[in-house]
Each structure stands twice: as structure tokens, then as C-alpha cells.
Enzyme design. Structure first.
Site, PDB file in Angstrom:
ATOM      1  N   GLY A 149     -96.826  -5.444 101.703  1.00 27.96           N
ATOM      2  CA  GLY A 149     -96.579  -4.662 102.838  1.00 27.96           C
ATOM      3  C   GLY A 149     -95.144  -4.524 102.801  1.00 27.96           C
ATOM      4  O   GLY A 149     -94.497  -5.327 102.381  1.00 27.96           O
ATOM      5  N   CYS A 204     -92.002 -13.404 102.936  1.00 24.32           N
ATOM      6  CA  CYS A 204     -91.460 -12.129 103.584  1.00 24.32           C
ATOM      7  C   CYS A 204     -90.502 -11.469 102.519  1.00 24.32           C
ATOM      8  O   CYS A 204     -89.380 -12.134 102.172  1.00 24.32           O
ATOM      9  CB  CYS A 204     -90.784 -12.194 104.893  1.00 24.32           C
ATOM     10  SG  CYS A 204     -90.195 -10.499 105.578  1.00 24.32           S
ATOM     11  N   HIS A 247     -93.066  -6.881 112.252  1.00 21.76           N
ATOM     12  CA  HIS A 247     -91.612  -6.398 111.988  1.00 21.76           C
ATOM     13  C   HIS A 247     -91.297  -5.237 112.827  1.00 21.76           C
ATOM     14  O   HIS A 247     -90.018  -5.084 113.244  1.00 21.76           O
ATOM     15  CB  HIS A 247     -91.842  -5.915 110.553  1.00 21.76           C
ATOM     16  CG  HIS A 247     -91.391  -6.895 109.454  1.00 21.76           C
ATOM     17  ND1 HIS A 247     -90.200  -7.529 109.376  1.00 21.76           N
ATOM     18  CD2 HIS A 247     -92.070  -7.453 108.398  1.00 21.76           C
ATOM     19  CE1 HIS A 247     -90.272  -8.306 108.508  1.00 21.76           C
ATOM     20  NE2 HIS A 247     -91.301  -8.189 107.796  1.00 21.76           N
TER      21      HIS A 247
END
Length: 215
Positions: free
Chosen positions: A64, A122, A168
């Protein structure tokens, strides 16, 4: 950010070749709520940006990528997961293939009381991971790249991806939701905590998994 300034920033990003630079934690763009996409980019620029974000996500590699991670304060994210994992991990984490999806102006809410705790990383916090207890099932509302409404329940690992990327867009990093005692380097995760679940890490590092039901 005004539309002309945003357009200039997008054009600067798209002027280069190859994957876009990924913004690292510490940049203010990752800590500010992003702006709705609504009319801020023309169709051609939006399509080019989406394709560049997909290329960047796959090259990283990741499952992602949100627009703030490439420096753009827009409520836009892309997700895709081939889920090339063992059957044991697939079963434990609910990790199933997720086709390429574009999420415009997404929001989510829990779809049931269940929670699941797993290690998470991340692209904007490279080299580290931590255990995050998230909703096991979420209802996502968004628009796709064609402006069509999305109203869908995600479960298992896809639900985790949806939550991570949508967070986010609200200025939230996974570390804000993580059990910080679980924070581990990439090397430690590979050497010590590669099991399908973080149960061994929780016992050894002394933290609660927090994967029960909410009251």
C-alpha cells in the site's frame, strides 16, 4: 494547499523517471490531515499520479502507498498484495491476495468487535516493525479511480492494509497505534519473530497482544 501549488508539486514529481521518492517519518506532510481529492487534479494528472504511485509501491516493495508518503497532502491511496506467503501464514493472518485498488477520499469504521494483533511495518519508517492491534474487519467507504462509490467490508490482512493506508491520510503513523515494547529492527523480526503470530514476541518482550474484543 491551493490547487495551483498542488498541481505544480504533482508536475515536479511526475517529471522524473522511475519510482517516486518516499517521504520518511519526521516530514510534516505525514502528520497533517490530507485534503479531499475533489477536483484538485484533472483526469490526466490523476491517472498519471495513480500509475506512478503504483510503480513506487511495487518497487519498494509494499502492499500500500498513500499520497502523503510521496509528499502530497491528498486523500488518495493505492493498495495491492500478491500475498505470496506460506499457507500457515495465510491462515493465521487472513492474508489473501488483494487486487490493485485505488482509494479516493477513503474512510473506515469497525465491522464487528474483533481485533487482531500482528507485526506491521511502513515504507515511511524503514528498517523497523512493531505489533499493532487493529480491527479484524472494517467497512470501507471511498471512491475508485473512476469516481464510483466503494462501500465494502474488508477482513483479515486486507482490512489491516486499508486501515494503515487510510490512517496515513489522517496524519497517523502505525507507530501511534503500536505496542512500543514490540518495536523491532527488520533483522530482529527476521531472526526472532518470523512466526505466523507475534505470540512468542509478546511473551519474550513482555507486552499484551491486545487482540481480543472491544467492550
Amino acid at each position: 494547499m491551493s490547487s495551483p501549488a498542488l498541481i505544480d508539486l504533482v508536475d515536479q514529481l511526475l517529471a522524473g523517471s522511475g519510482p517516486l521518492p518516499i517521504v520518511a517519518a519526521g516530514d510534516p506532510v505525514l502528520r497533517r490531515p490530507a485534503e479531499p481529492v475533489d477536483g484538485r487534479l484533472d483526469r490526466k494528472r490523476l491517472d498519471r499520479l495513480i500509475e506512478a504511485m503504483r510503480e513506487t509501491m511495487l518497487a519498494a516493495p509494499g502492499v500500500g502507498l498513500a499520497a502523503p508518503q510521496v509528499g502530497l497532502p491528498l486523500r488518495l491511496a493505492v493498495i495491492e498484495d500478491a500475498a505470496e506467503v506460506s499457507e500457515e501464514i495465510r491462515q493465521a493472518r487472513g492474508r489473501v491476495p488483494q487486487p490493485f485498488r485505488v482509494l479516493i477520499n477513503p474512510s473506515y469504521e469497525p465491522a464487528g468487535p474483533g481485533r487482531a494483533a500482528f507485526f506491521e511495518g511502513c515504507l515511511s519508517v524503514p528498517g523497523w516493525g512493531a505489533v499493532v492491534a487493529r480491527h479484524a474487519n472494517v467497512r470501507l467507504r471511498a471512491l475508485d479511480e473512476h469516481g464510483r462509490a466503494v462501500d465494502e467490508v474488508f477482513t483479515g490482512w486486507p482490512a489491516r492494509i486499508v486501515q494503515h493506508e487510510t490512517d496515513h491520510l489522517d496524519g497517523t503513523l502505525y507507530l501511534d497505534r503500536a505496542e512500543l515494547r514490540s518495536l523491532s529492527s527488520r533483522e530482529a523480526m527476521a531472526d526472532r519473530w518470523a512466526q505466523p503470530t507475534p505470540a512468542a514476541a509478546a511473551e519474550a518482550l513482555g507486552f499484551e497482544l491486545g487482540d481480543g474484543h472491544e467492550g
